[in-house]
Design an enzyme around this catalytic site. Structure first.
Site, PDB file in Angstrom:
ATOM      1  N   ASP A 243       0.817  -1.208   0.000  1.00 35.45           N
ATOM      2  CA  ASP A 243       0.000   0.000   0.000  1.00 35.45           C
ATOM      3  C   ASP A 243       0.859   1.270   0.000  1.00 35.45           C
ATOM      4  O   ASP A 243       0.380   2.337   0.341  1.00 35.45           O
ATOM      5  CB  ASP A 243      -0.916  -0.031   1.240  1.00 35.45           C
ATOM      6  CG  ASP A 243      -1.889   1.130   1.302  1.00 35.45           C
ATOM      7  OD1 ASP A 243      -2.265   1.641   0.246  1.00 35.45           O
ATOM      8  OD2 ASP A 243      -2.254   1.521   2.417  1.00 35.45           O
TER       9      ASP A 243
ATOM     10  N   CYS B 260     -13.710   5.381   8.084  1.00 32.27           N
ATOM     11  CA  CYS B 260     -15.155   5.126   8.091  1.00 32.27           C
ATOM     12  C   CYS B 260     -15.391   3.738   7.520  1.00 32.27           C
ATOM     13  O   CYS B 260     -14.833   3.390   6.477  1.00 32.27           O
ATOM     14  CB  CYS B 260     -15.886   6.180   7.253  1.00 32.27           C
ATOM     15  SG  CYS B 260     -17.668   5.873   7.081  1.00 32.27           S
TER      16      CYS B 260
ATOM     17  N   CYS C 165     -24.314  -0.405  -0.026  1.00 35.29           N
ATOM     18  CA  CYS C 165     -23.222   0.511   0.302  1.00 35.29           C
ATOM     19  C   CYS C 165     -23.504   1.912  -0.235  1.00 35.29           C
ATOM     20  O   CYS C 165     -23.219   2.916   0.436  1.00 35.29           O
ATOM     21  CB  CYS C 165     -21.898  -0.015  -0.245  1.00 35.29           C
ATOM     22  SG  CYS C 165     -21.843  -0.280  -2.036  1.00 35.29           S
TER      23      CYS C 165
ATOM     24  N   CYS D 149     -27.205  -5.470  -5.717  1.00 32.54           N
ATOM     25  CA  CYS D 149     -27.131  -4.872  -4.379  1.00 32.54           C
ATOM     26  C   CYS D 149     -26.569  -3.459  -4.444  1.00 32.54           C
ATOM     27  O   CYS D 149     -25.565  -3.205  -5.116  1.00 32.54           O
ATOM     28  CB  CYS D 149     -26.251  -5.736  -3.478  1.00 32.54           C
ATOM     29  SG  CYS D 149     -26.046  -5.083  -1.795  1.00 32.54           S
TER      30      CYS D 149
ATOM     31  N   CYS E  27     -19.700   1.651   4.581  1.00 29.71           N
ATOM     32  CA  CYS E  27     -19.976   0.896   3.357  1.00 29.71           C
ATOM     33  C   CYS E  27     -19.546  -0.560   3.476  1.00 29.71           C
ATOM     34  O   CYS E  27     -20.032  -1.422   2.735  1.00 29.71           O
ATOM     35  CB  CYS E  27     -19.322   1.559   2.147  1.00 29.71           C
ATOM     36  SG  CYS E  27     -17.517   1.550   2.165  1.00 29.71           S
TER      37      CYS E  27
ATOM     38  N   LEU F  96      -3.957  -5.773   1.631  1.00 26.74           N
ATOM     39  CA  LEU F  96      -3.360  -6.307   0.418  1.00 26.74           C
ATOM     40  C   LEU F  96      -1.889  -5.932   0.309  1.00 26.74           C
ATOM     41  O   LEU F  96      -1.466  -4.853   0.717  1.00 26.74           O
ATOM     42  CB  LEU F  96      -4.096  -5.774  -0.820  1.00 26.74           C
ATOM     43  CG  LEU F  96      -5.574  -6.143  -0.956  1.00 26.74           C
ATOM     44  CD1 LEU F  96      -6.178  -5.448  -2.169  1.00 26.74           C
ATOM     45  CD2 LEU F  96      -5.756  -7.648  -1.051  1.00 26.74           C
TER      46      LEU F  96
ATOM     47  N   CYS G 143     -22.305  -4.268   3.927  1.00 25.32           N
ATOM     48  CA  CYS G 143     -22.104  -5.201   2.818  1.00 25.32           C
ATOM     49  C   CYS G 143     -22.510  -6.616   3.217  1.00 25.32           C
ATOM     50  O   CYS G 143     -22.009  -7.161   4.200  1.00 25.32           O
ATOM     51  CB  CYS G 143     -20.633  -5.184   2.388  1.00 25.32           C
ATOM     52  SG  CYS G 143     -20.250  -6.357   1.059  1.00 25.32           S
TER      53      CYS G 143
ATOM     54  N   CYS H  44     -15.840  11.600   0.750  1.00 21.01           N
ATOM     55  CA  CYS H  44     -15.618  10.399   1.572  1.00 21.01           C
ATOM     56  C   CYS H  44     -15.148  10.768   2.971  1.00 21.01           C
ATOM     57  O   CYS H  44     -14.154  11.481   3.147  1.00 21.01           O
ATOM     58  CB  CYS H  44     -14.590   9.502   0.897  1.00 21.01           C
ATOM     59  SG  CYS H  44     -14.214   7.984   1.801  1.00 21.01           S
TER      60      CYS H  44
ATOM     61  N   ASN I 183     -18.324  -0.376  -3.620  1.00 21.70           N
ATOM     62  CA  ASN I 183     -17.782   0.603  -2.679  1.00 21.70           C
ATOM     63  C   ASN I 183     -16.284   0.823  -2.855  1.00 21.70           C
ATOM     64  O   ASN I 183     -15.648   1.520  -2.068  1.00 21.70           O
ATOM     65  CB  ASN I 183     -18.081   0.194  -1.237  1.00 21.70           C
ATOM     66  CG  ASN I 183     -17.468  -1.154  -0.871  1.00 21.70           C
ATOM     67  OD1 ASN I 183     -16.728  -1.755  -1.650  1.00 21.70           O
ATOM     68  ND2 ASN I 183     -17.779  -1.640   0.319  1.00 21.70           N
TER      69      ASN I 183
END
EC number: 1.17.99.6
Length: 322
Positions: free
Chosen positions: A135, A243, A195, A192, A246, A170, A250, A215, A156
């Protein structure tokens, strides 16, 4: 450690990764058409200004992975499940911290495992070259995780896995090894829209497209401004660091979340129900003490105070209107 042809096999790589404690491992090959499609998607997102002040998202290396590592032939995509089965605090006097940051800094935990896997890989042959990321580099990690079969990028914007929902970190290793790829994962969000409907600020501009300008996670973690935008401040709902709305709504998370086996990801006690009034008056010394070895150090003391005070201000206005 190689197969009969003398070449390290994908199965051997996967077996070693799982032995080291990774939750998932998959392999994607770098092909021109895939990279081009990924670059175009990112360019469209940037053109809309959805990256807000995150200028690093426009790094050209992010749009062409070979500029980050020219020798890359395969991408070993890896995940770590971080779900800790605790509830967010319900009292209005408490602040909410995103689950990913409850415990030890994931960069350290994932980085240590990536270093071990990288070291093992390089022991298998003199010509093996690689570069690992957690990341922190110009890599579209969610896209490559999808190509490697770990999961799919949901509406999302999070990678959703069948095994753990979206509660995963990841990482990836770019390597010159010609490994056998996994089948890319298919998308399973279907019709669906939970989210999208649940986001209080409308940050999901359209399915699979998140606008950072709206966001809560972006504003509480990345926005360095003295004050939060009014539309964000009025809809924080207690969030002071990230946050999870979302993700919490799910269905895949509600059905498939599993407690992590990694103790480092279990919450530090002070992160479960911090009092807004304490955060609103957070000193430099207290910040340093509370958030050592934590991903929450990215949020500087003045930002903690700003986020907490915005929640308290909204709370006071609500009480006055009653």
């Amino acid at each position: 450690m190689s197969d009969d042809s003398g070449t390290l096999s994908s199965e051997q790589v996967k077996e070693k990764a799982l032995d080291l404690g990774f939750s998932q491992v998959g392999i994607a090959v770098v092909e021109g058409a895939i990279a081009q499609k990924a670059a175009q998607r990112l360019q469209n997102w940037l053109a809309q200004g959805y990256h807000a002040d995150m200028d690093w998202m426009a790094n050209p290396k992010r749009q062409e992975i070979r500029t980050a590592f020219p020798q890359v032939a395969s991408i070993i995509s890896l995940s770590l499940n971080y779900y800790a089965p605790y509830a967010q605090p319900q009292g209005l006097e408490y602040g909410k911290i995103s689950r990913y940051a409850w415990g030890r800094d994931y960069h350290r935990v994932m980085g240590k495992k990536l270093k071990a896997l990288s070291g093992w890989l390089q022991q298998q042959g003199q010509d093996i070259q690689l570069k690992a990321y957690v990341d922190t580099g110009p890599v579209q990690d969610k896209l490559w995780a999808e190509r490697a079969g770990l999961g799919w990028v949901g509406k999302n914007g999070n990678l959703i896995t069948r095994k753990f929902g979206s509660w995963v970190f990841l990482g990836e290793i770019l390597t010159n090894l010609p490994l056998e790829p996994d089948k890319p994962h298919t998308e399973h969000c279907g019709t669906c829209v939970r989210c999208i409907q649940a986001c209080p600020t409308g940050a999901i501009a359209e399915p699979f497209v998140v606008d950072a300008n709206r966001c809560i996670a972006y504003h509480t973690i990345e926005n360095r401004a003295t004050e939060l935008p009014e539309a964000i401040a009025q809809n924080l709902n207690g969030w002071v660091a990230g946050c999870d709305i979302c993700q919490e709504v799910c269905p895949w998370n509600q059905r498939f979340a599993k407690p992590t086996e990694i103790q480092d990801f279990h919450p530090y006690p002070e992160n479960l129900a911090p009092k807004l009034i304490d955060l609103a008056n957070l000193s430099e010394q207290e910040w340093d003490r509370r958030f050592r070895a934590s991903a929450l150090r990215r949020i500087k003391p003045e930002m903690w105070r700003r986020n907490a005070r915005a929640n308290l201000s909204r709370l006071k206005n609500t009480e006055k209107s009653i």
